[in-house]
Design an enzyme around this catalytic site. Structure first.
Site, short mmCIF file in Angstrom:
data_model
loop_
_atom_site.label_atom_id
_atom_site.label_comp_id
_atom_site.label_asym_id
_atom_site.label_seq_id
_atom_site.Cartn_x
_atom_site.Cartn_y
_atom_site.Cartn_z
N GLU A 110 -37.03 -35.30 -31.58
CA GLU A 110 -38.28 -34.38 -31.21
C GLU A 110 -38.08 -33.50 -32.49
OE1 GLU A 110 -36.61 -32.52 -27.74
OE2 GLU A 110 -34.98 -31.37 -28.93
N GLN A 145 -27.22 -28.65 -26.22
CA GLN A 145 -27.38 -30.19 -25.96
C GLN A 145 -27.40 -30.98 -27.05
OE1 GLN A 145 -31.92 -29.97 -24.97
NE2 GLN A 145 -30.67 -28.27 -23.89
N HIS A 151 -28.12 -28.80 -30.57
CA HIS A 151 -29.28 -27.75 -30.75
C HIS A 151 -29.41 -26.95 -29.41
CE1 HIS A 151 -31.32 -31.36 -29.12
NE2 HIS A 151 -32.18 -30.44 -28.69
N HIS A 203 -28.92 -35.17 -27.93
CA HIS A 203 -29.88 -36.38 -27.15
C HIS A 203 -29.32 -37.88 -27.80
CE1 HIS A 203 -32.41 -33.28 -25.54
NE2 HIS A 203 -33.02 -32.86 -26.73
N ARG A 213 -25.53 -32.36 -21.75
CA ARG A 213 -25.47 -30.68 -22.10
C ARG A 213 -23.78 -30.61 -22.41
NH1 ARG A 213 -27.38 -30.34 -16.58
NH2 ARG A 213 -29.58 -29.78 -16.63
#
Length: 321
Positions: free
Chosen positions: A119, A100, A177, A102, A197
């Site tokens: 994150e 995936q 990642h 982001h 995804r």
């Protein structure tokens, strides 16, 4: 006005096809099923945690925000008419997560009301041989990645990294990642639930159907030249000192080893998030003290002031930059 004190929340548990039962090791009450995520501190439409201690017990984090705003969240941590800026999770990866990526806050196809997602991960436990997917191999550009996805060989484009407990990973938006089987992780992230995804191993979801892929969005948001991802071993620090393990525009995360009474303080600029990563001890403040242990997470209001950690434990501390 209620006197500030450390807030502990009832976690929101999320079933995931890659989840398991490992979060029970922290004494958490899990519903039936494969539980992949415990949202420990959350203020999001997909999961809002409620205070379970003290005078504010029963209030959702959104209600705390509405009542106490800048006083509790700080001049840097409070966003006018916005949600709490971070989402704190514990993850049990009993199987591989999807590959995936982001988006950043500026991506023009973000779902309405959503933010981008930068994150960091701190590895709480790892089985022998555990690994993660962490970025593209050198030289992979958009055409190469698009062709690999189309031809079912995307794994050829990705870097695999072995992991062990104590490793820390900073994952800026745009970094492809995936966590893999055999790890338990503390995740500190922007308050977003947007994931694109790239690949999901052609496996069915909880409903028995293949989960949706987001190939075009993934290709659009991937940072092919790198987004500044970094990783580090975090051992070797002494007692009662902080080691910075992830720094971003959204959070600064530090690791500390509590080995003796340690006097600390919040500031009016930011709340403090404490994640007890290992061990047990006490958290004291003006007006109270409570026992704490691994797996517990606390929101310390900016207006709390002095507090003290004691015992033998590993703690992650997060603040707003």
């Amino acid at each position: 006005m209620t006197q500030a004190y450390p807030l502990q929340f009832k976690p929101e548990m999320k079933e995931r096809i890659w989840g398991g039962r490992a979060l029970e090791q922290f004494g958490l009450d899990l519903p039936e099923g494969a539980i992949g995520e415990g949202w420990m501190i959350g203020d999001h439409p997909n999961g809002t945690t409620k205070v379970m201690n003290g005078a504010l017990a029963g209030l959702g984090l959104d209600e705390v925000r509405e009542r106490y705003g800048r006083v509790f969240f700080g001049t840097k941590g409070y966003v006018e008419n916005g949600r709490f800026p971070l989402l704190i999770k514990l993850l049990d990866c009993n199987d591989d997560l999807s590959i995936q990526v982001h988006p950043t806050d500026s991506y023009d196809r973000l779902p309405k009301g959503e933010l981008g997602k930068t994150e960091m991960w701190y590895i709480l436990a790892a089985e022998p041989g555990a690994k993660i997917i962490y970025g593209l191999k050198d030289g992979v550009d958009r055409p190469a990645l698009a062709a690999a996805i189309e031809e079912g060989r995307v794994m050829d484009c990705l870097q695999e990294v072995p992991v062990e407990a104590g490793d820390a990973f900073y994952i800026p938006a745009g970094t492809i990642h995936a966590l893999c089987a055999g790890v338990v992780v503390a995740e500190i992230q922007q308050n977003s639930d947007t994931t694109y995804r790239v690949f999901d191993y052609n496996r069915p979801g909880l409903d028995g159907k293949l989960r949706e892929l987001h190939v075009e969005d993934s290709l659009n948001v991937t940072a092919y030249e790198g987004a500044g991802a970094s990783r580090m071993k975090t051992d070797g620090i002494g007692g009662n000192e902080w080691l910075a393990i992830a720094e971003s525009p959204y959070f600064i995360v530090e690791k500390g080893l509590v080995r003796a009474p340690w006097k600390l303080a919040t500031t009016p600029e930011s709340f403090v998030i404490l994640v007890i990563a290992e061990g047990e001890g006490t958290l004291g403040w003006d007006g109270g003290k409570q026992d704490v242990k691994a797996g517990e997470c606390f929101l310390l209001p900016a207006s709390l002031g002095g507090y003290e950690l004691d015992g033998s434990m590993t703690v992650l501390r997060s603040v707003t930059p």
